[in-house]
Design a protein around this motif. Structure first.
Motif, PDB file in Angstrom:
ATOM      1  N   THR A 591       0.813  -1.216   0.000  1.00 34.79           N
ATOM      2  CA  THR A 591       0.000   0.000   0.000  1.00 34.79           C
ATOM      3  C   THR A 591       0.846   1.265   0.000  1.00 34.79           C
ATOM      4  O   THR A 591       0.601   2.186  -0.785  1.00 34.79           O
ATOM      5  CB  THR A 591      -0.926   0.009   1.236  1.00 34.79           C
ATOM      6  N   ALA A 592       1.852   1.323   0.873  1.00 31.94           N
ATOM      7  CA  ALA A 592       2.665   2.541   0.970  1.00 31.94           C
ATOM      8  C   ALA A 592       3.384   2.828  -0.348  1.00 31.94           C
ATOM      9  O   ALA A 592       3.414   3.978  -0.814  1.00 31.94           O
ATOM     10  CB  ALA A 592       3.679   2.396   2.099  1.00 31.94           C
ATOM     11  N   GLU A 593       3.967   1.788  -0.953  1.00 29.02           N
ATOM     12  CA  GLU A 593       4.677   1.976  -2.221  1.00 29.02           C
ATOM     13  C   GLU A 593       3.719   2.353  -3.334  1.00 29.02           C
ATOM     14  O   GLU A 593       4.024   3.203  -4.185  1.00 29.02           O
ATOM     15  CB  GLU A 593       5.428   0.688  -2.584  1.00 29.02           C
ATOM     16  N   THR A 594       2.530   1.715  -3.340  1.00 27.89           N
ATOM     17  CA  THR A 594       1.528   2.004  -4.372  1.00 27.89           C
ATOM     18  C   THR A 594       1.080   3.461  -4.316  1.00 27.89           C
ATOM     19  O   THR A 594       0.991   4.142  -5.336  1.00 27.89           O
ATOM     20  CB  THR A 594       0.314   1.080  -4.206  1.00 27.89           C
ATOM     21  N   ILE A 595       0.790   3.949  -3.101  1.00 30.73           N
ATOM     22  CA  ILE A 595       0.363   5.345  -2.940  1.00 30.73           C
ATOM     23  C   ILE A 595       1.440   6.292  -3.460  1.00 30.73           C
ATOM     24  O   ILE A 595       1.153   7.278  -4.156  1.00 30.73           O
ATOM     25  CB  ILE A 595       0.042   5.643  -1.460  1.00 30.73           C
ATOM     26  N   LYS A 596       2.694   5.980  -3.156  1.00 29.09           N
ATOM     27  CA  LYS A 596       3.801   6.824  -3.597  1.00 29.09           C
ATOM     28  C   LYS A 596       3.859   6.885  -5.116  1.00 29.09           C
ATOM     29  O   LYS A 596       3.978   7.973  -5.712  1.00 29.09           O
ATOM     30  CB  LYS A 596       5.111   6.260  -3.039  1.00 29.09           C
ATOM     31  N   ILE A 597       3.754   5.713  -5.775  1.00 27.28           N
ATOM     32  CA  ILE A 597       3.845   5.671  -7.244  1.00 27.28           C
ATOM     33  C   ILE A 597       2.647   6.373  -7.884  1.00 27.28           C
ATOM     34  O   ILE A 597       2.797   7.160  -8.819  1.00 27.28           O
ATOM     35  CB  ILE A 597       3.937   4.211  -7.728  1.00 27.28           C
ATOM     36  N   LEU A 598       1.436   6.073  -7.362  1.00 24.58           N
ATOM     37  CA  LEU A 598       0.234   6.681  -7.942  1.00 24.58           C
ATOM     38  C   LEU A 598       0.234   8.194  -7.767  1.00 24.58           C
ATOM     39  O   LEU A 598      -0.217   8.931  -8.653  1.00 24.58           O
ATOM     40  CB  LEU A 598      -1.016   6.067  -7.314  1.00 24.58           C
ATOM     41  N   ASP A 599       0.715   8.676  -6.624  1.00 21.96           N
ATOM     42  CA  ASP A 599       0.802  10.128  -6.411  1.00 21.96           C
ATOM     43  C   ASP A 599       1.747  10.767  -7.423  1.00 21.96           C
ATOM     44  O   ASP A 599       1.488  11.874  -7.926  1.00 21.96           O
ATOM     45  CB  ASP A 599       1.277  10.426  -4.989  1.00 21.96           C
ATOM     46  N   GLN A 600       2.845  10.090  -7.741  1.00 27.61           N
ATOM     47  CA  GLN A 600       3.773  10.602  -8.754  1.00 27.61           C
ATOM     48  C   GLN A 600       3.087  10.663 -10.120  1.00 27.61           C
ATOM     49  O   GLN A 600       3.279  11.620 -10.877  1.00 27.61           O
ATOM     50  CB  GLN A 600       5.013   9.711  -8.824  1.00 27.61           C
ATOM     51  N   MET A 601       2.296   9.642 -10.427  1.00 22.62           N
ATOM     52  CA  MET A 601       1.576   9.633 -11.707  1.00 22.62           C
ATOM     53  C   MET A 601       0.556  10.766 -11.775  1.00 22.62           C
ATOM     54  O   MET A 601       0.387  11.414 -12.810  1.00 22.62           O
ATOM     55  CB  MET A 601       0.883   8.285 -11.898  1.00 22.62           C
ATOM     56  N   LYS A 602      -0.131  11.009 -10.639  1.00 22.81           N
ATOM     57  CA  LYS A 602      -1.119  12.088 -10.623  1.00 22.81           C
ATOM     58  C   LYS A 602      -0.446  13.454 -10.768  1.00 22.81           C
ATOM     59  O   LYS A 602      -1.015  14.368 -11.359  1.00 22.81           O
ATOM     60  CB  LYS A 602      -1.927  12.043  -9.321  1.00 22.81           C
ATOM     61  N   GLU A 603       0.773  13.590 -10.213  1.00 25.00           N
ATOM     62  CA  GLU A 603       1.512  14.843 -10.369  1.00 25.00           C
ATOM     63  C   GLU A 603       1.833  15.102 -11.837  1.00 25.00           C
ATOM     64  O   GLU A 603       1.829  16.244 -12.299  1.00 25.00           O
ATOM     65  CB  GLU A 603       2.805  14.783  -9.551  1.00 25.00           C
ATOM     66  N   ILE A 604       2.117  14.030 -12.575  1.00 23.28           N
ATOM     67  CA  ILE A 604       2.373  14.171 -14.012  1.00 23.28           C
ATOM     68  C   ILE A 604       1.096  14.606 -14.732  1.00 23.28           C
ATOM     69  O   ILE A 604       1.135  15.358 -15.705  1.00 23.28           O
ATOM     70  CB  ILE A 604       2.888  12.840 -14.599  1.00 23.28           C
ATOM     71  N   GLY A 605      -0.070  14.143 -14.220  1.00 25.72           N
ATOM     72  CA  GLY A 605      -1.348  14.469 -14.850  1.00 25.72           C
ATOM     73  C   GLY A 605      -2.004  13.279 -15.514  1.00 25.72           C
ATOM     74  O   GLY A 605      -2.942  13.430 -16.303  1.00 25.72           O
ATOM     75  N   LEU A 606      -1.528  12.063 -15.195  1.00 22.88           N
ATOM     76  CA  LEU A 606      -2.061  10.850 -15.816  1.00 22.88           C
ATOM     77  C   LEU A 606      -3.367  10.429 -15.152  1.00 22.88           C
ATOM     78  O   LEU A 606      -3.590  10.668 -13.967  1.00 22.88           O
ATOM     79  CB  LEU A 606      -1.046   9.705 -15.677  1.00 22.88           C
ATOM     80  N   SER A 607      -4.231   9.773 -15.931  1.00 20.36           N
ATOM     81  CA  SER A 607      -5.403   9.116 -15.385  1.00 20.36           C
ATOM     82  C   SER A 607      -5.003   7.706 -14.940  1.00 20.36           C
ATOM     83  O   SER A 607      -4.125   7.094 -15.533  1.00 20.36           O
ATOM     84  CB  SER A 607      -6.523   9.027 -16.425  1.00 20.36           C
ATOM     85  N   ILE A 608      -5.682   7.205 -13.897  1.00 16.75           N
ATOM     86  CA  ILE A 608      -5.345   5.887 -13.360  1.00 16.75           C
ATOM     87  C   ILE A 608      -6.592   5.019 -13.330  1.00 16.75           C
ATOM     88  O   ILE A 608      -7.629   5.414 -12.791  1.00 16.75           O
ATOM     89  CB  ILE A 608      -4.744   6.001 -11.955  1.00 16.75           C
ATOM     90  N   SER A 609      -6.468   3.842 -13.928  1.00  9.31           N
ATOM     91  CA  SER A 609      -7.594   2.911 -14.042  1.00  9.31           C
ATOM     92  C   SER A 609      -7.227   1.580 -13.395  1.00  9.31           C
ATOM     93  O   SER A 609      -6.073   1.155 -13.443  1.00  9.31           O
ATOM     94  CB  SER A 609      -7.939   2.696 -15.523  1.00  9.31           C
ATOM     95  N   VAL A 610      -8.227   0.935 -12.764  1.00  8.03           N
ATOM     96  CA  VAL A 610      -8.028  -0.400 -12.206  1.00  8.03           C
ATOM     97  C   VAL A 610      -8.697  -1.409 -13.131  1.00  8.03           C
ATOM     98  O   VAL A 610      -9.909  -1.379 -13.338  1.00  8.03           O
ATOM     99  CB  VAL A 610      -8.626  -0.511 -10.793  1.00  8.03           C
ATOM    100  N   ASP A 611      -7.878  -2.303 -13.708  1.00  6.83           N
ATOM    101  CA  ASP A 611      -8.366  -3.287 -14.673  1.00  6.83           C
ATOM    102  C   ASP A 611      -8.895  -4.522 -13.949  1.00  6.83           C
ATOM    103  O   ASP A 611      -8.415  -4.877 -12.868  1.00  6.83           O
ATOM    104  CB  ASP A 611      -7.223  -3.681 -15.614  1.00  6.83           C
ATOM    105  N   ASP A 612      -9.892  -5.191 -14.554  1.00  4.31           N
ATOM    106  CA  ASP A 612     -10.460  -6.441 -14.011  1.00  4.31           C
ATOM    107  C   ASP A 612     -10.877  -6.274 -12.566  1.00  4.31           C
ATOM    108  O   ASP A 612     -10.583  -7.109 -11.718  1.00  4.31           O
ATOM    109  CB  ASP A 612      -9.443  -7.584 -14.129  1.00  4.31           C
ATOM    110  N   PHE A 613     -11.584  -5.175 -12.263  1.00  2.00           N
ATOM    111  CA  PHE A 613     -11.962  -4.900 -10.881  1.00  2.00           C
ATOM    112  C   PHE A 613     -12.806  -6.034 -10.291  1.00  2.00           C
ATOM    113  O   PHE A 613     -13.721  -6.537 -10.901  1.00  2.00           O
ATOM    114  CB  PHE A 613     -12.751  -3.596 -10.789  1.00  2.00           C
ATOM    115  N   GLY A 614     -12.467  -6.413  -9.052  1.00  2.00           N
ATOM    116  CA  GLY A 614     -13.240  -7.427  -8.329  1.00  2.00           C
ATOM    117  C   GLY A 614     -12.704  -8.817  -8.447  1.00  2.00           C
ATOM    118  O   GLY A 614     -13.183  -9.729  -7.764  1.00  2.00           O
TER     119      GLY A 614
END
Length: 708
Positions: A591-614
């Motif tokens: 979780t901690a590493e994921t939040i760090k990476i996703l926050d970096q992606m959001k800073e770039i301005g990327l959209s983030i999608s979760v594939d095959d949810f569930g």
């Protein structure tokens, strides 16, 4: 009180009169008193002479009065109406006239507009002075500037109104409680949530409104709050007026006045629907949607628990991997409907065996697992014999009898491994040996076994050269807006055409790329190819497109990933919004590493999608923690939404939950207009599937799907 004040004033007058009458310095004292009154007293002081009429003439005004009222020294001796504007003089005339109606003290407040446009609030007190015959001769007026106190009073009133707005219009129920937990008042939302009106709740003990199993915990929470510590209770059961249970999130905060705790606010939010949604999604995360059996995620979870338990108890357990022989033949000849029915029946038969301490799982396809707890090899042999007996009874499919046999591979803890991954691999290896030797029997893993995959070495060798040989191709599948029928987003899908192996399925080469680490270089090629393609379309006048790119778990955790993406966006002069990063639930375990990476992606301005949810096992926690934009509903749920109530309920729940969290929802695998209609009615944002288009190369997409 007034009598005491009068007596004191009379006493002071006598003393002052005596001093002035007999003191040698009486003139000096009079001068000092006059100077103080005229120049230094901040109040506005007037002496008004009463003449026949009655008429009122200024006899004296101190310096402050002259300045604030805009008067001059020449005003002294003139009538009020000769000095002041008509409206103000009329007001003072009326106030002075009140003495002639028998009033002793006259007070009034007036609002005065100053020269600079601001307003001054003045409070005036009039006192009448009578002669020896009781006739009013003079009126003394003292006026005070109360602008500041009026402003403070206004601020207090506004502050109280703001406070009441927070309470009254809050969507959470708010109870005001005394030190014994008795309800003193509630807000409007309390009735909507609990069914009780404020009148019905006032005077009642709040402790009696909670379920017995939560009441003690709430009492402890209440006592701690009264010691000055705010408390929180995430899932508490409150009894609604109708007798039903509400699951509520509860907070208690002390009411502190002048440093003392004067009561408690209990703030309650109804999370019943949210909890029910989480339960459905939790079930979905750990259960196979076709058979209702536990799934692979549940197997990994339970293996970890069992390993930890058996490490302490020094006991054994077995993992069985079961594969149905000739299932593909049945599926191809009788159809997927018959195949699905067979899988359901197999699951039910395995569950119905009269043994204890075992769990049944479906991995996917025709593969099942059984975790047999607290056992040894002899008991496993007996258990497997029962499995074969279960399969001796024919299955009824489309009014025909059909026999099917299982092949079973077995690994034992602790002899074949000390972690879940090793035990699964060893059971797979034993199953492979069974398949090689003729099927329809079982095999324990032994150290001499090696797992062989035909063509695997050749495939790896060819895959390593796929990029330089330009064998990799990107196909694009449209994502159609269900409400506008517009298409502005696509998913990029990787394909591999090899001159020796032919067209290799992604299901075969992508896992191999993961295992060998080739997925890093392949994934990098995919991102750059998508950027290059977007630039090409932009140059041809096609703007506003968004392409979704799948990232593997290994690629997702690469330290330089975000820098690489930012570089490619700059290299091809693309807006970050044109790229959507798709990750699976399996990529988000840390979780901690994921939040760090996703926050970096959001800073770039990327959209983030979760594939095959569930389909994974972390579906619940990351919705709240991670900065996501889109959920993609796996096609396994979409497939049966028109016929399976559970699939329909799960799909509806995912869409509702996503919408409530402000996320876009894309349904995968849509093949019929009926499915699309269901999803549209459920307020699903977009859909992709063969109904709209199969994945196609960029050239075909440009030619047929993108308006120029």
């Amino acid at each position: 009180m007034k009598t005491i004040r009068v007596d004191i004033m009379d006493h002071l007058r006598k003393i002052l009169k005596n001093e002035l009458q007999f003191s040698r310095n009486s003139r000096e004292i009079e001068g000092i008193i006059f100077d103080i009154i005229f120049n230094h007293v901040k109040d506005l002081l007037f002496i008004i002479k009463v003449e026949e009429g009655p008429k009122f003439r200024y006899l004296f005004a101190n310096e402050n009065a002259l300045q604030i009222e805009g008067m001059t020294k020449e005003s002294i001796g003139k009538l009020i109406e000769e000095v002041l504007p008509k409206k103000i003089s009329r007001q003072i005339y009326l106030e002075c006239s009140r003495f002639f109606n028998g009033e002793e003290d006259v007070q009034f407040t007036e609002k005065i507009k100053k020269k600079d446009g601001t307003y001054l609030f003045s409070e005036s007190i009039f006192n009448a002075i009578k002669d020896e015959y009781g006739k009013i001769s003079y009126i003394v007026c003292a006026a005070r500037d109360i602008t500041e106190s009026v402003g403070e009073k206004k601020r207090i009133i506004e502050s109280q109104q703001r406070y009441r707005s927070v309470i009254d219009h809050n969507l959470d129920a708010i109870f005001s409680l005394n030190e014994k937990g008795v309800i003193l008042s509630t807000n409007r939302a309390t009735y909507d949530i609990t069914g009780y009106s404020e009148k019905q709740l006032t005077g009642r003990s709040i402790f009696h409104l909670f379920h017995d199993r939560d009441s003690d915990k709430f009492r402890k929470m209440f006592r701690k709050t009264y010691d000055g510590y705010a408390q929180e209770f995430s899932e508490c059961r409150f009894i609604h007026k109708k007798g039903t249970e509400l699951v509520v999130h509860l907070k208690t905060v002390p009411i502190v006045i002048n440093g003392e705790i004067d009561g408690i606010y209990a703030i309650m939010r109804d999370i019943t629907d949210y909890t029910e949604n989480l339960e459905i999604i939790s079930y979905m995360a750990f259960h196979d949607q076709l058979t209702g059996l536990l799934n692979r995620a549940a197997l990994i979870r339970d293996l970890k628990v069992e390993i930890k338990k058996n490490q302490k108890q020094n006991t054994e357990f077995a993992l069985l991997n079961i594969d149905l022989d000739r299932f593909k033949y049945l599926n191809d000849t009788m159809g997927h409907e018959a195949g699905d029915l067979l899988l359901k029946n197999v699951g039910q038969r395995l569950l119905s065996m009269k043994y204890k301490n075992f769990e049944v799982y479906r991995q996917g396809g025709d593969e099942f697992n059984i975790l047999l707890k607290n056992t040894d090899e002899e008991l496993v042999n007996e258990f497997v014999a029962e499995i074969f007996k279960v399969f001796n009874i024919p299955f009824q499919l489309k009014r025909q009898e059909y026999f099917i046999t299982p092949s079973i591979g077995i690994s034992m803890y602790p002899f074949d491994g000390h972690d879940s991954e090793m035990l699964i691999r060893k059971a797979d290896g034993a199953l492979y040996q069974v398949k090689e030797k003729g099927k329809a029997h079982y095999q324990f893993y032994n150290t001499g076994m090696t797992v062989h995959f035909p063509g695997l070495v050749m495939m790896e060798s060819q895959l390593r050269r796929a990029i330089e040989n330009r064998e990799l191709i990107l196909y694009y599948q449209p994502q159609v807006d269900l409400h506008t029928n517009e298409t502005t987003s696509f998913e990029a899908l990787l394909r591999w055409a090899n001159p020796i192996l032919g067209f290799v399925s992604p299901g075969e080469f992508i896992p191999l790329a993961e295992d060998t680490g080739l997925i890093i270089s392949i994934g990098d090629w995919v991102i750059e190819e998508v950027c290059r393609q977007l630039r090409s379309w932009e140059d041809k006048g096609i703007h506003g497109l968004k392409i979704g790119v799948n990232l593997s778990p290994k690629q997702f955790t690469q330290p330089s990933l975000c820098e690489r993406i930012a570089y490619l966006l700059k290299k091809y002069s693309l807006k970050p919004s044109s790229l959507e990063i798709e990750i699976t639930e399996g990529a988000m375990q840390d979780t901690a590493e994921t939040i760090k990476i996703l926050d970096q992606m959001k800073e770039i301005g990327l959209s983030i999608s979760v594939d095959d949810f569930g389909t994974g096992y972390s579906s619940l926690s990351y919705l709240k923690q991670f900065p996501l934009d889109t959920l993609k509903i796996d096609q396994s749920f979409v497939k049966e939404i028109l016929f399976d109530k559970k699939d329909a309920a799960i799909t509806n729940t995912i869409i509702h939950l996503a919408n409530s969290l402000g996320l876009e929802v894309i349904a995968e695998g849509v093949e019929t207009t009926e499915q699309a209609g269901f999803l549209k009615d459920a307020n699903c944002s977009k859909a992709q599937g063969f109904l709209f288009s199969k994945p196609v190369p960029a050239e075909e997409l440009f030619k047929h799907l993108i308006p120029v």
